[in-house]
Design a protein around this motif. Sequence first.
Motif, short mmCIF file in Angstrom:
data_model
loop_
_atom_site.label_atom_id
_atom_site.label_comp_id
_atom_site.label_asym_id
_atom_site.label_seq_id
_atom_site.Cartn_x
_atom_site.Cartn_y
_atom_site.Cartn_z
N ALA A 127 19.38 -19.81 47.04
CA ALA A 127 19.07 -21.19 47.44
C ALA A 127 19.67 -21.52 48.80
CB ALA A 127 19.57 -22.16 46.38
N GLU A 128 20.89 -21.04 49.03
CA GLU A 128 21.53 -21.28 50.31
C GLU A 128 20.79 -20.56 51.44
OE1 GLU A 128 26.04 -21.15 52.23
OE2 GLU A 128 25.70 -20.68 50.11
N LEU A 129 20.36 -19.32 51.18
CA LEU A 129 19.61 -18.56 52.18
C LEU A 129 18.26 -19.22 52.47
CD1 LEU A 129 20.31 -14.92 50.92
CD2 LEU A 129 21.34 -16.05 52.90
N VAL A 130 17.62 -19.73 51.42
CA VAL A 130 16.32 -20.41 51.60
C VAL A 130 16.48 -21.64 52.48
CG1 VAL A 130 14.58 -21.79 50.36
CG2 VAL A 130 15.28 -19.55 49.47
N GLU A 131 17.51 -22.41 52.24
CA GLU A 131 17.74 -23.61 53.05
C GLU A 131 17.99 -23.25 54.51
OE1 GLU A 131 21.08 -27.12 53.22
OE2 GLU A 131 20.39 -26.46 51.25
N ARG A 132 18.76 -22.20 54.75
CA ARG A 132 19.05 -21.75 56.11
C ARG A 132 17.78 -21.24 56.80
NH1 ARG A 132 23.97 -17.66 55.86
NH2 ARG A 132 23.45 -17.54 58.08
N ALA A 133 16.96 -20.49 56.07
CA ALA A 133 15.73 -19.96 56.65
C ALA A 133 14.75 -21.08 56.99
CB ALA A 133 15.08 -18.97 55.67
N ALA A 134 14.60 -22.05 56.08
CA ALA A 134 13.69 -23.16 56.33
C ALA A 134 14.13 -23.96 57.55
CB ALA A 134 13.62 -24.06 55.10
N SER A 135 15.44 -24.13 57.70
CA SER A 135 15.95 -24.88 58.85
C SER A 135 15.71 -24.14 60.16
CB SER A 135 17.45 -25.14 58.66
OG SER A 135 17.99 -25.81 59.76
N ALA A 136 15.83 -22.81 60.10
CA ALA A 136 15.70 -22.00 61.32
C ALA A 136 14.26 -21.70 61.69
CB ALA A 136 16.47 -20.69 61.15
N LEU A 137 13.32 -21.93 60.75
CA LEU A 137 11.92 -21.54 60.97
C LEU A 137 10.97 -22.72 60.77
CD1 LEU A 137 12.11 -18.19 58.97
CD2 LEU A 137 12.19 -18.44 61.47
N PRO A 138 11.12 -23.78 61.55
CA PRO A 138 10.24 -24.95 61.38
C PRO A 138 8.78 -24.57 61.67
CG PRO A 138 11.49 -25.11 63.43
CD PRO A 138 12.06 -23.96 62.67
N GLY A 139 7.89 -25.09 60.85
CA GLY A 139 6.48 -24.82 61.06
C GLY A 139 5.95 -23.58 60.36
N TRP A 140 6.84 -22.76 59.82
CA TRP A 140 6.39 -21.58 59.10
C TRP A 140 5.90 -21.98 57.71
CZ3 TRP A 140 8.71 -16.13 59.84
CH2 TRP A 140 8.95 -15.89 61.20
N ASP A 141 4.93 -21.22 57.19
CA ASP A 141 4.49 -21.44 55.81
C ASP A 141 5.59 -21.02 54.85
OD1 ASP A 141 1.97 -22.30 56.61
OD2 ASP A 141 1.17 -20.26 56.63
N CYS A 142 5.77 -21.77 53.78
CA CYS A 142 6.77 -21.45 52.77
C CYS A 142 6.09 -21.40 51.40
CB CYS A 142 7.90 -22.48 52.76
SG CYS A 142 9.15 -22.17 51.49
N ASP A 143 6.12 -20.24 50.77
CA ASP A 143 5.51 -20.05 49.46
C ASP A 143 6.53 -19.50 48.48
OD1 ASP A 143 2.39 -20.42 49.92
OD2 ASP A 143 3.17 -19.31 51.64
N ILE A 144 6.51 -20.03 47.27
CA ILE A 144 7.41 -19.55 46.22
C ILE A 144 6.56 -19.02 45.07
CG2 ILE A 144 9.19 -20.17 44.54
CD1 ILE A 144 10.18 -22.27 46.49
N VAL A 145 6.75 -17.75 44.75
CA VAL A 145 6.03 -17.10 43.66
C VAL A 145 7.05 -16.74 42.58
CG1 VAL A 145 4.52 -15.20 42.99
CG2 VAL A 145 4.38 -16.14 45.32
N GLU A 146 6.83 -17.23 41.36
CA GLU A 146 7.76 -16.94 40.27
C GLU A 146 7.03 -16.29 39.11
OE1 GLU A 146 7.81 -18.54 37.19
OE2 GLU A 146 6.66 -20.38 37.50
N ALA A 147 7.72 -15.35 38.43
CA ALA A 147 7.15 -14.64 37.29
C ALA A 147 8.13 -14.68 36.12
CB ALA A 147 6.84 -13.20 37.66
N HIS A 148 7.61 -14.97 34.92
CA HIS A 148 8.42 -14.99 33.70
C HIS A 148 7.61 -14.43 32.54
CE1 HIS A 148 10.82 -17.90 36.06
NE2 HIS A 148 11.81 -17.57 35.25
N HIS A 149 8.27 -14.31 31.39
CA HIS A 149 7.65 -13.79 30.17
C HIS A 149 6.57 -14.74 29.67
CE1 HIS A 149 10.07 -16.76 27.97
NE2 HIS A 149 11.02 -16.44 28.82
N THR A 150 5.74 -14.24 28.79
CA THR A 150 4.57 -15.00 28.33
C THR A 150 4.92 -16.22 27.49
OG1 THR A 150 4.37 -13.48 26.44
CG2 THR A 150 3.03 -13.01 28.39
N GLN A 151 6.16 -16.28 26.96
CA GLN A 151 6.55 -17.40 26.11
C GLN A 151 7.02 -18.62 26.91
OE1 GLN A 151 5.94 -17.13 22.78
NE2 GLN A 151 5.07 -15.18 23.47
N LYS A 152 7.23 -18.46 28.19
CA LYS A 152 7.72 -19.59 29.00
C LYS A 152 6.58 -20.57 29.25
CE LYS A 152 10.43 -20.74 33.13
NZ LYS A 152 11.40 -21.50 32.33
#
Length: 237
Positions: A127-152
């Motif tokens: 989370a800390e790295l994500v915040e730093r990257a977003a601050s340093a890279l204004p205008g870049w696309d940001c996508d979050i892909v998450e994967a979990h088990h079928t019961q979630k």
Amino acid sequence: MTSPVRILIHGASGRMGQALLRLAAAQPETFEVVGAVSRKPAQRVIDGVPQFAASELNGAPAFDVLVDFSLPEAFDPVLALCVQRDTALVSGTTGLSEAQLAAMRSAAQKIPLLWASNFSLGVAVLAELVERAASALPGWDCDIVEAHHTQKKDAPSGTALTLGQAAESAGAAVHYASLRAGDIVGEHLVQFTGLGERIELVHRATNRDIFARGALHVAARLAGKPPGSYRVRDLLD
């Protein structure tokens, strides 16, 4: 020699509660489990730990920090007990109402309190790295892909939303994608894409013990802290 931190585990019959009991017992120099609270305990003492029904919560012995992984309907007495006894609270109970979240914010003025959707220390660093990257890279696309088990059931996951909040706090516009497959414990990819280049920040969980281990890590450090609302990343050291 420093005395062990006295912890009371609420939600002891659940998956996280059982992991907390097992891992705390393996660290007697760091933790003393003074009690375990569940809806209907089968015995009064299990492996040397006193067992309490949820209805007996107010009769629990003295503790330094209460660690709670239970249900929203059981949360209010937990928060009230910690405020009453002026003790720390670590909670991973999800699905809390707006009124309960507001009550937590109010309680944090009186006790040290940490609520998190994910107690992985690696995710806290991510989370800390994500915040730093977003601050340093204004205008870049940001996508979050998450994967979990079928019961979630929930999608995006609470962790994905927490990572998204970290990116949004630094100005990024976040897009989410979710995958439910097999027995995946938890995977989170945060991708920043610019013209001709891409950064990928990834966390993969392969064992659920990481969440209980992280909760115990922060519990040991939250006990005795000044009142306030803390994050896992605030207690990494």
